[in-house]
Write a protein that holds these residues in place. Structure first.
Motif, PDB file in Angstrom:
ATOM      1  N   LEU A  83      88.605 -30.625  -0.414  1.00  9.80           N
ATOM      2  CA  LEU A  83      88.559 -31.148   0.944  1.00  9.80           C
ATOM      3  C   LEU A  83      89.434 -32.393   0.961  1.00  9.80           C
ATOM      4  O   LEU A  83      89.358 -33.229   0.052  1.00  9.80           O
ATOM      5  CB  LEU A  83      87.132 -31.522   1.342  1.00  9.80           C
ATOM      6  CG  LEU A  83      86.160 -30.395   1.704  1.00  9.80           C
ATOM      7  CD1 LEU A  83      84.781 -30.975   1.995  1.00  9.80           C
ATOM      8  CD2 LEU A  83      86.666 -29.627   2.919  1.00  9.80           C
ATOM      9  N   LEU A  84      90.243 -32.549   1.988  1.00  7.25           N
ATOM     10  CA  LEU A  84      91.183 -33.658   2.076  1.00  7.25           C
ATOM     11  C   LEU A  84      90.781 -34.633   3.168  1.00  7.25           C
ATOM     12  O   LEU A  84      90.258 -34.241   4.201  1.00  7.25           O
ATOM     13  CB  LEU A  84      92.603 -33.147   2.365  1.00  7.25           C
ATOM     14  CG  LEU A  84      93.423 -32.594   1.205  1.00  7.25           C
ATOM     15  CD1 LEU A  84      92.771 -31.374   0.588  1.00  7.25           C
ATOM     16  CD2 LEU A  84      94.834 -32.239   1.674  1.00  7.25           C
ATOM     17  N   ALA A  85      91.035 -35.905   2.911  1.00 10.67           N
ATOM     18  CA  ALA A  85      90.830 -36.956   3.904  1.00 10.67           C
ATOM     19  C   ALA A  85      91.832 -38.070   3.598  1.00 10.67           C
ATOM     20  O   ALA A  85      92.279 -38.209   2.452  1.00 10.67           O
ATOM     21  CB  ALA A  85      89.400 -37.493   3.856  1.00 10.67           C
ATOM     22  N   PRO A  86      92.203 -38.875   4.589  1.00 11.99           N
ATOM     23  CA  PRO A  86      93.137 -39.976   4.334  1.00 11.99           C
ATOM     24  C   PRO A  86      92.575 -40.959   3.300  1.00 11.99           C
ATOM     25  O   PRO A  86      91.391 -41.297   3.330  1.00 11.99           O
ATOM     26  CB  PRO A  86      93.293 -40.639   5.705  1.00 11.99           C
ATOM     27  CG  PRO A  86      92.919 -39.582   6.687  1.00 11.99           C
ATOM     28  CD  PRO A  86      91.848 -38.782   6.024  1.00 11.99           C
ATOM     29  N   LEU A  87      93.444 -41.393   2.396  1.00 13.42           N
ATOM     30  CA  LEU A  87      93.047 -42.372   1.380  1.00 13.42           C
ATOM     31  C   LEU A  87      93.330 -43.768   1.932  1.00 13.42           C
ATOM     32  O   LEU A  87      94.435 -44.289   1.809  1.00 13.42           O
ATOM     33  CB  LEU A  87      93.822 -42.130   0.086  1.00 13.42           C
ATOM     34  CG  LEU A  87      93.437 -43.011  -1.103  1.00 13.42           C
ATOM     35  CD1 LEU A  87      92.026 -42.681  -1.575  1.00 13.42           C
ATOM     36  CD2 LEU A  87      94.433 -42.841  -2.250  1.00 13.42           C
ATOM     37  N   ILE A  88      92.306 -44.346   2.561  1.00 15.85           N
ATOM     38  CA  ILE A  88      92.457 -45.651   3.213  1.00 15.85           C
ATOM     39  C   ILE A  88      91.378 -46.592   2.673  1.00 15.85           C
ATOM     40  O   ILE A  88      90.210 -46.206   2.573  1.00 15.85           O
ATOM     41  CB  ILE A  88      92.315 -45.529   4.745  1.00 15.85           C
ATOM     42  CG1 ILE A  88      93.331 -44.525   5.297  1.00 15.85           C
ATOM     43  CG2 ILE A  88      92.481 -46.883   5.408  1.00 15.85           C
ATOM     44  CD1 ILE A  88      93.143 -44.219   6.767  1.00 15.85           C
TER      45      ILE A  88
END
Length: 380
Positions: A83-88
């Motif tokens: 699962l991908l999400a922004p790395l912030i």
């Protein structure tokens, strides 16, 4: 948001998102932890057409909390693992890391693409800590080292970044952003860290020099410990990586941990005694154990003086008893023995992470409020 609707949202988000340039890379490992440790490849044996599922930024974490159990049970749509999400660097990302860890995903990242990756392995490599295999050579080598927990987070991160890679030196997924997010999880309120999800650094130092020769970053969730990535100075200190792993396994067992999650299967993990289980079995075990508390702190007393005491078998019981009746010795900052003529442990200060104020410590360098694990003996 109902789970079915939320999964449709993920599918829609994936269809609207350009393909993510996550290169397929393969990692080899051995008993000395050559260029890799645990799940330190941000991609596995993926098919070229495998779907990657993005978490919509507009989706609330409470809605995601309802979806993840179903995904854990059924697997990701299309048979993928990520699962991908922004790395912030923000509180939401730290909360997301704690959430996916609670649900059995392993949080890591693809720094070049700027994505947090939550990995749900098709097969997971696991080990009961008490069953960690100890070879004769490793038992001998352990006398030269000491194991500690949470005394050098920044140094361990640097060690991983400098010595662990997939295809070329410097190719390491543990970026500064990912490291900072891991550390920030520990500052979240307890309600946002179900299972007490806590990230730790594990250190192995050479007694004679005090040099950090191996270490890893991992996290606890209930009585499950997950290794994320690690390093060892295998050329200068051959076998140190194996000593660190074996000593950690035995310390996990003595600290009450019932499952050691090693991520993807590699040969050196199998040599430790680990087995590869399908996703469904991993989820069943993880859900059972994540609600059972266990605490990971540094060894104290004899176990802090040498990693060999952590590897002691039944035949060493009398030796340990005899040693416990002699004047207390500890390892000083330079790595040498520092006996206390009074037979009492000297007053020490517990090392702490940068930016964290030291605490009032009792004997052995632990805060007085922290219970000291009892010494238990395990055979090979």
């Amino acid at each position: 948001v109902a789970p079915a609707m939320a999964i449709d949202m993920l599918a829609h988000a994936a269809s609207q998102t350009p393909p993510v340039p996550v290169e397929v890379r393969h990692v080899e490992g051995d008993g000395s932890r050559s260029t890799s440790h645990s799940d330190d490849s941000s991609s596995s044996d993926l098919e070229d057409d495998e779907e990657e599922w993005c978490i919509p930024p507009s989706m609330s974490l409470s809605a995601l909390d309802e979806i993840l159990p179903r995904m854990a049970d059924e697997g990701l749509p299309g048979g993928g693992e990520f699962l991908l999400a922004p790395l912030i660097r923000e509180a939401r990302t730290a909360r997301l890391i704690a959430l996916v860890a609670w649900h059995g995903f392993l949080p890591m990242c693809e720094p070049d693409a700027g994505f947090l990756l939550s990995k749900l392995h098709r097969r997971r490599c696991v080990l009961h800590p008490g069953g960690t295999h100890v070879g004769k050579k490793t038992r001998k080598q352990a006398k030269a080292y000491v194991l500690s927990v949470d005394t050098a987070w920044d140094d361990v991160v640097r060690g991983v970044q400098e010595h662990t890679f997939t295809t070329c030196k410097g190719d390491c997924w543990l970026s500064n952003d990912m490291s900072a997010l891991y550390a920030s999880v520990n500052d979240l309120p307890a309600a946002q860290r179900r299972g007490g999800v806590t990230f730790h650094s594990i250190e192995l130092r050479h007694k004679a020099t005090g040099e950090l020769v191996a270490g890893e970053i991992g996290y606890t969730c209930g009585s499950v410990y997950t290794s994320c990535t690690g390093f060892s100075l295998k050329e200068k200190y051959p076998g140190a990586g194996t000593v660190q792993l074996v000593a950690l396994g035995r310390w996990l067992a003595r600290s009450g941990f019932q499952l050691w999650d090693l991520g993807m299967e590699l040969s050196y993990k199998v040599e430790l005694g680990a087995e590869s289980i399908p996703r469904s079995q991993w989820i069943l075990r993880q859900r059972k154990l994540r609600a059972i508390p266990a605490t990971l702190v540094s060894p104290v007393g004899l176990e802090a003086s040498s990693a060999s005491f952590l590897l002691a078998g039944q035949a060493d019981e009398q030796m340990l008893r005899d040693a416990s009746s002699t004047p207390f010795c500890t390892v000083n900052a330079a790595g040498g023995d520092d006996p206390s003529p009074s037979g009492k442990p000297p007053s020490t200060k517990r090392p702490h992470l940068s930016g964290v104020a030291p605490q009032n410590c009792g004997a052995g360098g632990l805060p007085a409020s922290v219970p000291r694990p009892m010494l238990t003996l395990f055979g090979t």
